[in-house]
Each structure stands twice: as C-alpha cells, then as structure tokens.
Design a protein around this motif. Sequence first.
Motif, PDB file in Angstrom:
ATOM      1  N   ARG A  58      -5.308  10.713  -7.760  1.00  0.00           N
ATOM      2  CA  ARG A  58      -5.890  10.761  -6.420  1.00  0.00           C
ATOM      3  C   ARG A  58      -6.700   9.497  -6.142  1.00  0.00           C
ATOM      4  N   ALA A  59      -7.338   8.952  -7.175  1.00  0.00           N
ATOM      5  CA  ALA A  59      -8.054   7.690  -7.012  1.00  0.00           C
ATOM      6  C   ALA A  59      -7.081   6.559  -6.696  1.00  0.00           C
ATOM      7  N   VAL A  60      -5.946   6.525  -7.389  1.00  0.00           N
ATOM      8  CA  VAL A  60      -4.928   5.513  -7.109  1.00  0.00           C
ATOM      9  C   VAL A  60      -4.392   5.680  -5.693  1.00  0.00           C
ATOM     10  N   ASN A  61      -4.233   6.925  -5.257  1.00  0.00           N
ATOM     11  CA  ASN A  61      -3.785   7.211  -3.901  1.00  0.00           C
ATOM     12  C   ASN A  61      -4.756   6.623  -2.881  1.00  0.00           C
ATOM     13  N   GLY A  62      -6.048   6.768  -3.126  1.00  0.00           N
ATOM     14  CA  GLY A  62      -7.056   6.196  -2.245  1.00  0.00           C
ATOM     15  C   GLY A  62      -6.957   4.685  -2.171  1.00  0.00           C
ATOM     16  N   PHE A  63      -6.629   4.040  -3.286  1.00  0.00           N
ATOM     17  CA  PHE A  63      -6.465   2.585  -3.297  1.00  0.00           C
ATOM     18  C   PHE A  63      -5.319   2.160  -2.385  1.00  0.00           C
ATOM     19  N   GLY A  64      -4.202   2.883  -2.434  1.00  0.00           N
ATOM     20  CA  GLY A  64      -3.071   2.558  -1.576  1.00  0.00           C
ATOM     21  C   GLY A  64      -3.401   2.731  -0.107  1.00  0.00           C
ATOM     22  N   LEU A  65      -4.074   3.829   0.237  1.00  0.00           N
ATOM     23  CA  LEU A  65      -4.450   4.068   1.624  1.00  0.00           C
ATOM     24  C   LEU A  65      -5.460   3.034   2.109  1.00  0.00           C
ATOM     25  N   ALA A  66      -6.313   2.546   1.213  1.00  0.00           N
ATOM     26  CA  ALA A  66      -7.300   1.531   1.581  1.00  0.00           C
ATOM     27  C   ALA A  66      -6.629   0.254   2.069  1.00  0.00           C
ATOM     28  N   ILE A  67      -5.485  -0.063   1.507  1.00  0.00           N
ATOM     29  CA  ILE A  67      -4.766  -1.259   1.920  1.00  0.00           C
ATOM     30  C   ILE A  67      -4.040  -1.038   3.236  1.00  0.00           C
ATOM     31  N   VAL A  68      -3.497   0.156   3.423  1.00  0.00           N
ATOM     32  CA  VAL A  68      -2.612   0.422   4.557  1.00  0.00           C
ATOM     33  C   VAL A  68      -3.369   0.586   5.868  1.00  0.00           C
ATOM     34  N   ILE A  69      -4.406   1.432   5.885  1.00  0.00           N
ATOM     35  CA  ILE A  69      -4.994   1.872   7.146  1.00  0.00           C
ATOM     36  C   ILE A  69      -5.615   0.719   7.951  1.00  0.00           C
ATOM     37  N   PRO A  70      -6.466  -0.155   7.359  1.00  0.00           N
ATOM     38  CA  PRO A  70      -7.017  -1.252   8.175  1.00  0.00           C
ATOM     39  C   PRO A  70      -5.944  -2.209   8.691  1.00  0.00           C
ATOM     40  N   ALA A  71      -4.938  -2.514   7.850  1.00  0.00           N
ATOM     41  CA  ALA A  71      -3.871  -3.406   8.298  1.00  0.00           C
ATOM     42  C   ALA A  71      -3.088  -2.788   9.448  1.00  0.00           C
ATOM     43  N   LEU A  72      -2.857  -1.487   9.374  1.00  0.00           N
ATOM     44  CA  LEU A  72      -2.132  -0.797  10.439  1.00  0.00           C
ATOM     45  C   LEU A  72      -2.927  -0.804  11.742  1.00  0.00           C
ATOM     46  N   GLN A  73      -4.252  -0.579  11.643  1.00  0.00           N
ATOM     47  CA  GLN A  73      -5.084  -0.556  12.843  1.00  0.00           C
ATOM     48  C   GLN A  73      -5.148  -1.930  13.506  1.00  0.00           C
ATOM     49  N   SER A  74      -5.316  -2.982  12.723  1.00  0.00           N
ATOM     50  CA  SER A  74      -5.376  -4.317  13.317  1.00  0.00           C
ATOM     51  C   SER A  74      -4.018  -4.718  13.885  1.00  0.00           C
ATOM     52  N   PHE A  75      -2.936  -4.244  13.268  1.00  0.00           N
ATOM     53  CA  PHE A  75      -1.593  -4.488  13.787  1.00  0.00           C
ATOM     54  C   PHE A  75      -1.460  -3.927  15.198  1.00  0.00           C
ATOM     55  N   ILE A  76      -1.944  -2.688  15.397  1.00  0.00           N
ATOM     56  CA  ILE A  76      -1.890  -2.067  16.720  1.00  0.00           C
ATOM     57  C   ILE A  76      -2.815  -2.801  17.695  1.00  0.00           C
ATOM     58  N   ALA A  77      -4.005  -3.190  17.236  1.00  0.00           N
ATOM     59  CA  ALA A  77      -4.952  -3.898  18.108  1.00  0.00           C
ATOM     60  C   ALA A  77      -4.361  -5.197  18.636  1.00  0.00           C
TER      61      ALA A  77
ATOM     62  N   GLY B 253       0.809  -1.207   0.000  1.00  0.00           N
ATOM     63  CA  GLY B 253       0.000   0.000   0.000  1.00  0.00           C
ATOM     64  C   GLY B 253       0.845   1.261   0.000  1.00  0.00           C
ATOM     65  N   THR B 254       1.962   1.242   0.737  1.00  0.00           N
ATOM     66  CA  THR B 254       2.836   2.408   0.799  1.00  0.00           C
ATOM     67  C   THR B 254       3.444   2.713  -0.560  1.00  0.00           C
ATOM     68  N   MET B 255       3.889   1.708  -1.263  1.00  0.00           N
ATOM     69  CA  MET B 255       4.444   1.916  -2.596  1.00  0.00           C
ATOM     70  C   MET B 255       3.393   2.448  -3.558  1.00  0.00           C
ATOM     71  N   CYS B 256       2.162   1.979  -3.407  1.00  0.00           N
ATOM     72  CA  CYS B 256       1.076   2.421  -4.282  1.00  0.00           C
ATOM     73  C   CYS B 256       0.790   3.910  -4.075  1.00  0.00           C
ATOM     74  N   TRP B 257       0.686   4.347  -2.807  1.00  0.00           N
ATOM     75  CA  TRP B 257       0.381   5.757  -2.596  1.00  0.00           C
ATOM     76  C   TRP B 257       1.592   6.629  -2.943  1.00  0.00           C
ATOM     77  N   ALA B 258       2.830   6.093  -2.792  1.00  0.00           N
ATOM     78  CA  ALA B 258       4.014   6.868  -3.165  1.00  0.00           C
ATOM     79  C   ALA B 258       4.017   7.156  -4.666  1.00  0.00           C
ATOM     80  N   LEU B 259       3.705   6.142  -5.465  1.00  0.00           N
ATOM     81  CA  LEU B 259       3.644   6.319  -6.914  1.00  0.00           C
ATOM     82  C   LEU B 259       2.621   7.375  -7.294  1.00  0.00           C
ATOM     83  N   SER B 260       1.437   7.298  -6.698  1.00  0.00           N
ATOM     84  CA  SER B 260       0.376   8.238  -7.043  1.00  0.00           C
ATOM     85  C   SER B 260       0.698   9.654  -6.578  1.00  0.00           C
ATOM     86  N   THR B 261       1.355   9.797  -5.432  1.00  0.00           N
ATOM     87  CA  THR B 261       1.728  11.122  -4.939  1.00  0.00           C
ATOM     88  C   THR B 261       2.723  11.791  -5.880  1.00  0.00           C
TER      89      THR B 261
END
Length: 452
Positions: free
Chosen positions: A89-108, A65-73
Amino acid sequence: MAAIMERADENLLPSVYKEVSEAFSAGPSDLGYLTFIRNFVQGLASPLAGILVITYDRPTVLAMGTMCWALSTAAVGGSRYFRQVAFWRAVNGFGLAIVIPALQSFIADSYMDGVRGAGFGFLNLVGTIGGIGGGVLATVMAGYEFWGVPGWRCAFIIFATLSCIIGFLVFVFVVDPRRTISIDHATGESPDSVRDDLIEKANASSVSVWLESWTTMKSVMKVQTFQIIVLQGLVGSLPWTAMVFFTLWFQLIGFDHNSAAALLSLFAGGCALGTLLGGVVADRMSHLYPHSGRIMCAQFSAFMGIPFSWFLLRIIPQSVSSYHTFAVTLFIMGLTISWCGTAANAPMFAEVVPAKHRTMIYAFDRAFEGSFSSFAAPIVGILSEKIYGYDAKSVDPKTGSLPEALALSRGLFSMMAVPFGLCCLFYTPLYRYFRRDRENARLASLKEAEMI
C-alpha cells in the motif's frame, strides 16, 4: 482512461475492508492504518512529480506512476500477511503521488481560465466512473471464489492488469501540451527533435535541475492563495478519507454485498455529477464575480457537508429497511459536497502561478493535504474501538452487527461534521488575497513571454 483507473484503484481496498478484516484478523484501526500509510507516502512523495516533469514530459511521468501502482495493486492481491499488504500500500501511494499532480497540471494546461472548472469537473466525472466500477466490481466479486481464490484477490489482479495496459497506452499515444507549445516556437523542427533538445538541456546538469526545482518550490510556497487553500485542505480532506469506511459500515448494518455496492455507487455518482456541476457553476460565477465567485461556490459545498453528515450518520435509522432513505441522501449529498476541488482549488491554483509551475503547485497541495488527511482513517478506527465500543470479534461475517455499526457511525461523524465546518471557514481569507496573487501571476507570465 488513466483517471478512470486511478480512481478505481483508490476504491478497491475500502470496498473489500470486510473481507480483508476477516482474512488478516484486522479491526478498524488496522484497516485505517492501511489507508494512512498509502496516503502518507503519497503526500510525502508528491513533490517528486514536480521534479520529474522538469526532465521528462508528462505522459512519461504518468506511465511511470501507473506501472508503479499496477505492480503494487497486484502484490496486495497476492499478499499472505498483513505487513505485506501494508508495504505494498505504501508503494501504491508512491505511484499515485507521481500520477495525480501531473494529471492535474496536464488538464490545467489544456483549458483556458474561463472554462477550467468544467475541465476539471469532466476529469473528475470520468474518474468517478472508474471509482464506481472499481468499488462495485470489487464488492460484488468479494462474495465469491474463482478457481479456489477469494474474489477480492481476483479483483486486485484484474485491475492491476488493466492499469498496465492503460499505462502503456498513455506512454505511446498521449502528447504533452507543453510539447505542442515548444513546437510552435521552434522553426521547422520536428516534434521528436524538439523533445530530444529539451531532454538534452534538462539532463545537461543534474545540479541545474535541482536548483530549478528548489526555486520553483520557494516561489509556490510564497503564494498566499496556495497557503490558504492548503490550510482548508488539511481539514477539508479529513472527511473524504474517513469515508473509506462507508462500505464496512453498510455491511455492519446488514446490507449484502450488492446492496452496499449500489449505495456506494449512488454516492459516487452524485459526487461525479457534483464535481462537473460545481465546475460549471463556478465558471459562470467567476464571470459574474471574477474575484469571489469560485470562493463562494466552495464555501457553499463545504457547508453542505455538515447537515448531510448529521442526517446520514445520526438521524436515519441504521437498518436495512432504510435502504431508500440512505440511497436518496447519499446521492444528494454527493451532488452538493463535491464542488471544492473543481469549482475553486484546482482552477485557482492554475491562475496564481505561471504555467511552468503548475505541476509543482498541485504536487505540493497533494503533499500537505495527503500527508495530513492520512490520519483520518486510523483516527476513525481508534475512536470507534476505544471510545464507542467497536469489537471486531462480535461481527457476524454474514449479518454484520448493529452495535458495531453504531460505534463506527459515531466515529465517522466525529471526523466529518467538524472538519467540513472548519473547511468552510478557512476559505474566507481568499476574498482578500486571490485577486492580488492572480494579478501577480499574470504579470510574471507576461514578463516571461516578453523574454522569450
């Protein structure tokens, strides 16, 4: 570090709305469309994170996900046409969609129930550091040119490069908590062999992966605590999406780039401390009132958004002479309205489903909230232009325009005060359902442990 770069990336475009507006002849509704398309794609694609973590460990998903949003940025920084910006910006949203839930469950998975609020609070605190850095750097750089290239474009390239580096570091060094647990259950197997066995089993049948994903989705959707939190989130996330116009609003009032960046930094700093404070306070309240402490904290925070929105947008004189009043108001506002996610939503999600379903529940939360809240930004733009009389052609690139600032502030107020009130109200049913859902999840986890 991934959280820092994720939040910095989110703040880049709103920080340079004024320059993007001038570069592409775009009004508030067009700028709102850019936020809409990213958030909408992010919402729709979020369940993909829950599916990916069934096959891959979470550091791999985070790196993807990080690589995806980096490319779009980077691509946004090099875009020549408005439609190109919208696509990336749509591609950026796709990258963030992968990152944020995985990051939250990682912390949980990394914190116990009694301190999980503080864990999420600390995650948001360090993430906001990135948001402040991204917003300040982009806003300040936007006032300059570097080797003949507009400063806002250079800011996008810089943050894309840093994001690539962070993605590589996550992939190489981060260890998934689930992998550690798997090693504990294995007898004498190395970490690599355990991981290879898990991946081999997951890849054994694509049908079984989709079947497991579908079963998990149905289990998550039936949890009434999840349904209620999503309901409040549908309206509670609207004000936060509308706030992307704060930088443009301050610049229309007449504040220069540095002053606008400082004001937004104070607000972001208040939010950063507020998320940690809310998480800690809610942890204490959950010990005193196990079944209602977190809910009370969330309702307090949502309610505080109403008077602060009114005072900020309707009472303070919209003039550069009100700088100190804006500064104090924004800091205290951020300190009090930012509790909901860390005090209630994220910790409660972790308690109402078995551990293996956590990524999916965070993914579906982002899917519903992200897709619905994406409408807030274009609605603010439409209200400001069609109802309150905002005219992009009347804006002076150097001094701003007070009539347009007033129009934008009215549009912002419409999308902040009422949603904050509804958000507070919609938390109420949790007093009845949270206790039951948490007990059901605990029993399900015990049965699963016995089977293992």
